[in-house]
Design an enzyme around this catalytic site. Structure first.
Site, short mmCIF file in Angstrom:
data_model
loop_
_atom_site.label_atom_id
_atom_site.label_comp_id
_atom_site.label_asym_id
_atom_site.label_seq_id
_atom_site.Cartn_x
_atom_site.Cartn_y
_atom_site.Cartn_z
N ASP A 155 0.77 -1.07 0.05
CA ASP A 155 -0.05 -0.13 0.02
C ASP A 155 0.84 1.18 0.03
O ASP A 155 2.10 1.28 0.60
CB ASP A 155 -0.92 0.10 1.14
N GLU A 191 0.13 -1.56 5.84
CA GLU A 191 1.11 -1.08 6.56
C GLU A 191 0.72 0.36 7.05
O GLU A 191 0.84 0.71 8.16
CB GLU A 191 2.47 -1.12 6.01
#
Ligand SMILES: [Zn+2]
Length: 426
Positions: free
Chosen positions: A99, A162
């Protein structure tokens, strides 16, 4: 003619694959895995998975079933590849988050173009951390192309979320025991800490919410009500006068970079009280005000003392103003982590940096937290560090980029570390 050493063969294989490594990193950047909301995760997982399959990895896809953020619109898909050598252990796991944060404004290039120019790869996630994923994949691939059979195994994972805490990503894999001390010996997270720095941990995090409760009244006669906003002001003033100087005076021996983050710190994430200021106003005294705070605490402070200090401050504010009513709610607690002193993982990376860059590595700690915490706390694997290409200060910035030299060098360091950690000599 003497055969060249495995180390030389691997270094040459990384150089030979440099163009592919850059192209793969650009390809990853072109998948806009923006979080929030968590776009295109399945696409990105597949892209990594296919590359790993081509490199003789056994590939698994792990959907974060049961997590509330794993939805049909935004599925949380993690990819894990395992390539077994002569035996399963020692096992080195390289983990990168797929991400990226939203691009924001101020870009002069397409944030999802994966543009390569002047020795740099540009785009959102270029350094944080699609270059790191590229480095992990090609470190393993260079070992394979050099014809080396590892005396252990290498794993690579691409995980989600994350940037929003990693709960459907690394934390989830650890809860499922896919990441666990039973399976892995060493975990390297190629976050962009700079090509010559090895990150051995981070400070703790205490996010909390304070709500003040007042009493509604007519705005023309405010003395008949109790303003929750004013009372929040009393608390904020005490925080500024009492807490902030105390925190600035505390330092940790954890080598946090930048230097300013080697102290305990405190931020006000947001505040909300009374009527929405963009709506139609009515004459009312605010009966409620909420604020969210981000307190970074040092290993030397510990969580209990950190929270007790906030409680004591709130009690003093309440004692000062008789009608001040408040509520304290914990939102998130992350304990500090630190790679053990004498970890062979740190030693292997240090030797790799010295060999590849010709200068010693520096040990640092991250100003913010990252997935290390889940590897350490949930998976129970103490030998975890972050090491990867890219300049830390460029993470989350407009025109984010990663230097190709850094990318290639970090790939070499990772490859040599995998050889050393799996005790592979030929
Ligand atoms: Zn990151």
């Amino acid at each position: 003619m003497a055969a060249s050493s495995p180390v030389d063969r691997v270094l040459a294989a990384v150089d030979a694959a440099a163009d592919e490594l850059v192209a793969f990193t650009s390809e990853l950047i072109r998948v806009p895995t923006v979080n929030p909301p968590g776009d295109a995760y399945a696409h990105c997982a597949r892209l990594i998975g296919e590359r790993l399959s081509a490199g003789a990895f056994d590939v698994e896809y792990h959907a974060a079933d049961g997590r509330p953020e794993h939805t049909t619109a935004h599925p949380r898909i993690n990819v894990v590849g395992l390539r077994r050598g002569r035996s399963l252990r020692p096992a080195v796991h390289l983990n990168g988050h797929v991400d990226v944060v939203p691009p924001g404004s101020g870009w002069t290039v397409d944030p999802f173009g994966g543009i390569v120019k002047d020795g740099r790869i540009y785009g959102r996630g270029a350094c944080d951390m699609k270059a790191g994923i590229g480095a992990a994949v090609y470190a393993a691939e260079a070992i394979r192309r050099a014809g080396i059979d590892l005396n252990g195994s290498v794993e690579i994972s691409g995980t989600v979320d994350e940037e929003s805490g990693g709960f459907a990503g690394v934390a989830w894999l650890a809860q499922q025991k896919r990441l666990s001390a039973e399976r892995q010996d060493f975990v390297i997270i190629p976050e962009p800490l700079n090509v010559d720095r090895i990150c051995i941990g981070h400070r703790g995090v205490y996010w909390f919410e304070v709500t003040t409760h007042g009493r509604i009244g007519h705005g023309s006669m405010p003395f008949l009500g109790v303003s929750a906003i004013e009372h929040m002001g009393v608390i904020l003033d005490r925080m500024r006068r009492e807490l902030m100087p105390a925190l600035a005076a505390r330092t940790t021996d954890l080598p946090v970079v930048p230097e300013g983050a080697r102290h305990a710190t405190f931020n006000i994430n947001g505040i909300q009280g009374g009527q929405p200021v963009s709506g139609i106003q009515t004459p009312c005294v605010a009966d409620r005000c909420r604020a969210v705070f981000d307190r970074r605490f040092l290993p030397e402070e510990g969580f209990d003392a950190t929270k007790a200090e906030i409680q004591a401050l709130l009690e003093r504010a309440a004692a000062e103003v008789p009608q001040l009513a408040y509520e304290l709610r914990d939102l998130m607690v992350v304990h500090p982590v630190r790679t053990p002193e004498g970890s062979p993982l740190v030693a292997a990376l240090e030797r790799g940096v010295q060999r590849v860059l010709g200068r010693p590595a520096t040990r640092v700690a991250s100003p913010g937290t990252y997935d290390h915490k889940h590897v350490d706390r949930i998976a129970g694997i103490p030998n975890c560090v972050a090491y990867g290409p890219g300049i830390l200060d460029l993470a989350h910035q407009p025109d984010e980029w990663c230097g190709i030299d850094d990318l290639v060098n970090a790939t070499k360091v990772l490859a040599l570390s995998v050889l050393e950690l799996t005790q592979t000599s030929g």
